[in-house]
Design a protein around this motif. Structure first.
Motif, mmCIF file in Angstrom:
data_model
loop_
_atom_site.group_PDB
_atom_site.id
_atom_site.type_symbol
_atom_site.label_atom_id
_atom_site.label_comp_id
_atom_site.label_asym_id
_atom_site.label_seq_id
_atom_site.Cartn_x
_atom_site.Cartn_y
_atom_site.Cartn_z
ATOM 1 N N GLU A 125 -4.165 44.520 -3.520
ATOM 2 C CA GLU A 125 -4.044 43.315 -4.329
ATOM 3 C C GLU A 125 -3.483 42.391 -3.302
ATOM 4 O O GLU A 125 -4.106 40.989 -3.520
ATOM 5 C CB GLU A 125 -2.755 43.403 -5.267
ATOM 6 C CG GLU A 125 -3.265 44.354 -6.709
ATOM 7 C CD GLU A 125 -2.199 44.656 -7.694
ATOM 8 O OE1 GLU A 125 -0.980 44.343 -7.330
ATOM 9 O OE2 GLU A 125 -2.586 44.909 -8.620
ATOM 10 N N LYS A 126 -3.022 42.464 -2.157
ATOM 11 C CA LYS A 126 -2.730 41.508 -1.037
ATOM 12 C C LYS A 126 -4.030 41.159 -0.535
ATOM 13 O O LYS A 126 -4.076 39.913 0.006
ATOM 14 C CB LYS A 126 -1.675 42.297 -0.070
ATOM 15 C CG LYS A 126 -1.359 41.183 1.209
ATOM 16 C CD LYS A 126 -0.827 42.222 2.229
ATOM 17 C CE LYS A 126 -0.490 41.337 3.436
ATOM 18 N NZ LYS A 126 0.089 41.904 4.393
ATOM 19 N N LEU A 127 -5.047 42.117 -0.396
ATOM 20 C CA LEU A 127 -6.254 41.686 0.192
ATOM 21 C C LEU A 127 -7.198 41.097 -0.851
ATOM 22 O O LEU A 127 -8.370 40.884 -0.407
ATOM 23 C CB LEU A 127 -6.913 43.022 0.872
ATOM 24 C CG LEU A 127 -6.161 43.799 1.798
ATOM 25 C CD1 LEU A 127 -6.791 45.248 2.156
ATOM 26 C CD2 LEU A 127 -6.149 43.010 3.089
ATOM 27 N N GLY A 128 -6.935 41.301 -2.049
ATOM 28 C CA GLY A 128 -7.619 40.199 -2.921
ATOM 29 C C GLY A 128 -8.194 41.123 -3.919
ATOM 30 O O GLY A 128 -9.333 40.671 -4.993
ATOM 31 N N PHE A 129 -8.160 42.264 -3.944
ATOM 32 C CA PHE A 129 -9.009 43.233 -4.829
ATOM 33 C C PHE A 129 -8.128 43.098 -6.172
ATOM 34 O O PHE A 129 -7.015 42.780 -6.472
ATOM 35 C CB PHE A 129 -8.688 44.799 -4.448
ATOM 36 C CG PHE A 129 -9.459 45.264 -3.501
ATOM 37 C CD1 PHE A 129 -10.762 46.068 -3.844
ATOM 38 C CD2 PHE A 129 -9.225 44.953 -2.060
ATOM 39 C CE1 PHE A 129 -11.577 46.393 -2.735
ATOM 40 C CE2 PHE A 129 -10.038 45.458 -1.034
ATOM 41 C CZ PHE A 129 -11.186 46.167 -1.260
ATOM 42 N N THR A 130 -9.032 43.253 -7.381
ATOM 43 C CA THR A 130 -8.478 42.930 -8.626
ATOM 44 C C THR A 130 -8.715 44.339 -9.538
ATOM 45 O O THR A 130 -9.979 45.082 -9.283
ATOM 46 C CB THR A 130 -9.229 41.789 -9.240
ATOM 47 O OG1 THR A 130 -10.479 41.513 -9.396
ATOM 48 C CG2 THR A 130 -8.536 40.648 -8.699
ATOM 49 N N ALA A 131 -8.360 44.303 -10.655
ATOM 50 C CA ALA A 131 -8.671 45.444 -11.512
ATOM 51 C C ALA A 131 -10.244 45.270 -11.832
ATOM 52 O O ALA A 131 -10.736 44.104 -11.853
ATOM 53 C CB ALA A 131 -7.817 45.212 -12.993
ATOM 54 N N TRP A 132 -10.836 46.597 -11.917
ATOM 55 C CA TRP A 132 -12.155 46.593 -12.063
ATOM 56 C C TRP A 132 -12.574 47.521 -13.195
ATOM 57 O O TRP A 132 -12.045 48.365 -13.490
ATOM 58 C CB TRP A 132 -12.951 46.933 -10.864
ATOM 59 C CG TRP A 132 -14.162 46.231 -10.215
ATOM 60 C CD1 TRP A 132 -15.221 47.063 -10.514
ATOM 61 C CD2 TRP A 132 -14.449 45.394 -9.943
ATOM 62 N NE1 TRP A 132 -16.431 46.256 -9.977
ATOM 63 C CE2 TRP A 132 -15.715 45.218 -9.564
ATOM 64 C CE3 TRP A 132 -13.804 44.265 -9.468
ATOM 65 C CZ2 TRP A 132 -16.416 43.869 -9.006
ATOM 66 C CZ3 TRP A 132 -14.461 43.123 -8.953
ATOM 67 C CH2 TRP A 132 -15.669 42.738 -8.736
ATOM 68 N N GLU A 133 -13.975 47.475 -13.694
ATOM 69 C CA GLU A 133 -14.453 48.392 -14.488
ATOM 70 C C GLU A 133 -14.742 49.541 -13.727
ATOM 71 O O GLU A 133 -15.168 49.626 -12.528
ATOM 72 C CB GLU A 133 -15.813 47.914 -15.386
ATOM 73 C CG GLU A 133 -15.536 46.747 -16.161
ATOM 74 C CD GLU A 133 -14.782 47.254 -17.372
ATOM 75 O OE1 GLU A 133 -15.146 48.155 -17.941
ATOM 76 O OE2 GLU A 133 -13.888 46.268 -17.838
#
Length: 170
Positions: A142-150
Motif C-alpha cells: 500500500e505504501k508503494l501505491g498498490f491497491t485492491a485488485w480483481e
C-alpha cells in the motif's frame, strides 16, 4: 552506513541463494497459518514447492520475467521475481527479506527494481496476491501505491478469506 543493492540473478550461486530465501519464505508462511494447513498443502506442498524452485529460471525467464536479488553490505538478504500473466500484466512473486535484514529497505528496493524492469519490458500493470496475515507486506504494498485488485486467477474454494489481490498501474 548500510549499502543496499538489487541485482538481476545470473549465476548458479545466486540462484541457489534465491531458492534458500524461497524456502525461508515458505517457513514464514507456515508460521503465519498454523490453523490453516490446507493453504500450505495447496500452494506450498513441500514436494511441489521444491519442483517449482527447480524451474525458477524458466518460469521467470526473459523476456517475460526476471529474478531479483538484494544484497545488504554484500550479503544476500532478499529476493523477488516477476513473470507474465497477461498481455500487459506481470505478477511479482515471492518477495522475501531475511529476518535479520528487515528494516533496511530491501523489499522496497526489490519492488522498485522490478517495477522499473516491468515498465522497460512494456508492462502497464503489476499484480500480486498475498495472505491477509502478512500485514507487514500489505503495509509495504500500500505504501508503494498498490491497491485492491480483481483476482487474476481462480481461488480454491474456502480460500477467499485468506488471500488478497493487489495491483498497480505502472
Amino acid at each position: 552506513m548500510s549499502h543496499l543493492t538489487v541485482d538481476i540473478v545470473r549465476s548458479p550461486e545466486d540462484l541457489d541463494a534465491v531458492r534458500d530465501l524461497c524456502r525461508a519464505y515458505r517457513l514464514l508462511l507456515a508460521e503465519r497459518i498454523p490453523d490453516r494447513p490446507e493453504i500450505l498443502a495447496n500452494y506450498y506442498a513441500e514436494e511441489d514447492y521444491e519442483a517449482l524452485l527447480a524451474v525458477l529460471p524458466e518460469k521467470h525467464a526473459r523476456p517475460d520475467g526476471e529474478i531479483f536479488l538484494a544484497r545488504l553490505n554484500g550479503q544476500i538478504v532478499g529476493c523477488g521475481m516477476t513473470h507474465r500473466v497477461g498481455p500487459e500484466t506481470c505478477e511479482i512473486k515471492r518477495v522475501f527479506t531475511a529476518p535479520d535484514a528487515r528494516g533496511h529497505g530491501a523489499a522496497q528496493a526489490i519492488f522498485m527494481a522490478a517495477m522499473d524492469q516491468a515498465r522497460a519490458d512494456g508492462y502497464s500493470v503489476m499484480v500480486l496476491d498475498t495472505m491477509v496475515r502478512l500485514v507487514e507486506a500489505i503495509a509495504l504494498y500500500e505504501k508503494l501505491g498498490f491497491t485492491a485488485w480483481e483476482p487474476f486467477y481462480d481461488l480454491p474454494e474456502g480460500f477467499e478469506d485468506l488471500i488478497r489481490f493487489y495491483g498497480i498501474r505502472l
